[in-house]
Design a protein around this motif. Structure first.
Motif, PDB file in Angstrom:
ATOM      1  N   VAL A 223      -2.609   7.921 -10.524  1.00 18.45           N
ATOM      2  CA  VAL A 223      -2.784   6.556 -10.025  1.00 18.45           C
ATOM      3  C   VAL A 223      -1.868   5.595 -10.784  1.00 18.45           C
ATOM      4  N   LYS A 224      -1.819   5.748 -12.108  1.00 20.20           N
ATOM      5  CA  LYS A 224      -0.998   4.871 -12.948  1.00 20.20           C
ATOM      6  C   LYS A 224       0.472   4.949 -12.513  1.00 20.20           C
TER       7      LYS A 224
ATOM      8  N   LYS B 114       5.214   2.508  -9.854  1.00 17.17           N
ATOM      9  CA  LYS B 114       6.316   2.663  -8.897  1.00 17.17           C
ATOM     10  C   LYS B 114       6.196   1.610  -7.782  1.00 17.17           C
ATOM     11  N   LEU B 115       4.986   1.440  -7.249  1.00 19.56           N
ATOM     12  CA  LEU B 115       4.784   0.480  -6.163  1.00 19.56           C
ATOM     13  C   LEU B 115       5.080  -0.944  -6.639  1.00 19.56           C
ATOM     14  N   LYS B 116       4.586  -1.283  -7.840  1.00 20.27           N
ATOM     15  CA  LYS B 116       4.841  -2.618  -8.398  1.00 20.27           C
ATOM     16  C   LYS B 116       6.335  -2.890  -8.479  1.00 20.27           C
ATOM     17  N   ALA B 117       7.069  -1.914  -9.012  1.00 15.98           N
ATOM     18  CA  ALA B 117       8.520  -2.066  -9.169  1.00 15.98           C
ATOM     19  C   ALA B 117       9.189  -2.266  -7.808  1.00 15.98           C
ATOM     20  N   GLU B 118       8.751  -1.498  -6.804  1.00 21.38           N
ATOM     21  CA  GLU B 118       9.353  -1.611  -5.473  1.00 21.38           C
ATOM     22  C   GLU B 118       9.038  -2.953  -4.819  1.00 21.38           C
ATOM     23  N   LEU B 119       7.794  -3.409  -4.980  1.00 24.23           N
ATOM     24  CA  LEU B 119       7.407  -4.688  -4.387  1.00 24.23           C
ATOM     25  C   LEU B 119       8.217  -5.827  -5.005  1.00 24.23           C
ATOM     26  N   GLU B 120       8.329  -5.794  -6.345  1.00 27.06           N
ATOM     27  CA  GLU B 120       9.061  -6.861  -7.032  1.00 27.06           C
ATOM     28  C   GLU B 120      10.543  -6.823  -6.656  1.00 27.06           C
TER      29      GLU B 120
ATOM     30  N   VAL C 169       0.827  -1.213   0.000  1.00 27.14           N
ATOM     31  CA  VAL C 169       0.000   0.000   0.000  1.00 27.14           C
ATOM     32  C   VAL C 169       0.862   1.264   0.000  1.00 27.14           C
ATOM     33  N   VAL C 170       0.486   2.214  -0.851  1.00 27.98           N
ATOM     34  CA  VAL C 170       1.135   3.525  -0.828  1.00 27.98           C
ATOM     35  C   VAL C 170       0.037   4.589  -0.757  1.00 27.98           C
ATOM     36  N   GLY C 171       0.215   5.580   0.109  1.00 29.16           N
ATOM     37  CA  GLY C 171      -0.799   6.624   0.284  1.00 29.16           C
ATOM     38  C   GLY C 171      -0.393   7.909  -0.425  1.00 29.16           C
TER      39      GLY C 171
END
Length: 200
Positions: A153-154, A159-165, A141-143
């Protein structure tokens, strides 16, 4: 009008923070019951929050509740939206249909904690409203504040996807947008939003 400045005065779903970094959190959400509607945004003639008023009517935000028990249900936050693309179930060689051309939007209100099972929630009068149980689930989750426009949103999602992976999490589905403030009560700079990506 205490909510104009983004103070969230209603209940939110319970979660536990499993891991926190400077940019995101991994949260585990408890099981809950949700009222949801899935619609094609094109049929609502540019009314972005078309699903919102139908769900709001079900719980009775603005008047008589549209459920068979005529029971007023407390509003909780956030309002959750997921955009599903028509190409989702098709083999990945097919062109991916963007949300605008073939997507349907699923909007959910999480019902108050007192409803533990779908059948405990009052039955909707409008058959477009579906009551379903959500099991325990885990999200990255990112706020962010301001208006949750498509481009913003995109960018947050990518960015979040890249960080999680990068950190070894396996993304397990479509992102979810969580908006905490009713748009008509809160000035854009004070709105609270979250992008949530399911992880395994």
């Amino acid at each position: 009008m205490g909510m104009v400045f983004g103070k969230i005065t209603v209940a939110s779903p319970k979660f536990q923070v499993l891991h926190s970094t400077p940019t995101y959190e991994i949260r585990q959400y408890s099981p809950s019951v949700a009222a949801e509607i899935t619609y094609d945004p094109a049929t609502l003639k540019g009314n972005k929050d078309g699903g919102f008023s139908i769900l709001a009517n079900y719980i009775g935000v603005l008047g008589k509740p549209c459920n068979k028990a005529a029971e007023k249900i407390a509003m909780t936050s956030p309002v959750i939206t997921t955009t599903t693309t028509a190409a989702e179930k098709i083999d990945m060689t097919a062109p991916v249909v963007t949300a605008e051309s073939g997507g349907r939007v699923r909007m959910q209100f999480i019902l108050p904690e007192k409803y533990k099972r779908a059948e405990e929630a009052p039955e909707p009068v409008d058959e477009r409203v579906v009551i379903r149980e959500e099991g325990e689930r885990k999200y990255g989750v990112v706020g962010f504040s301001g208006v949750a426009g498509e481009a913003v949103v995109k960018e947050k999602v990518e960015k979040l996807k890249a960080e999680l992976e990068r950190d070894g999490y396996k993304v397990a589905g479509e992102f979810v947008l969580a908006r905490y403030n009713p748009p008509w009560l809160t000035l854009p700079p004070f709105r609270t939003n979250e992008v949530m990506i399911p992880v395994e």
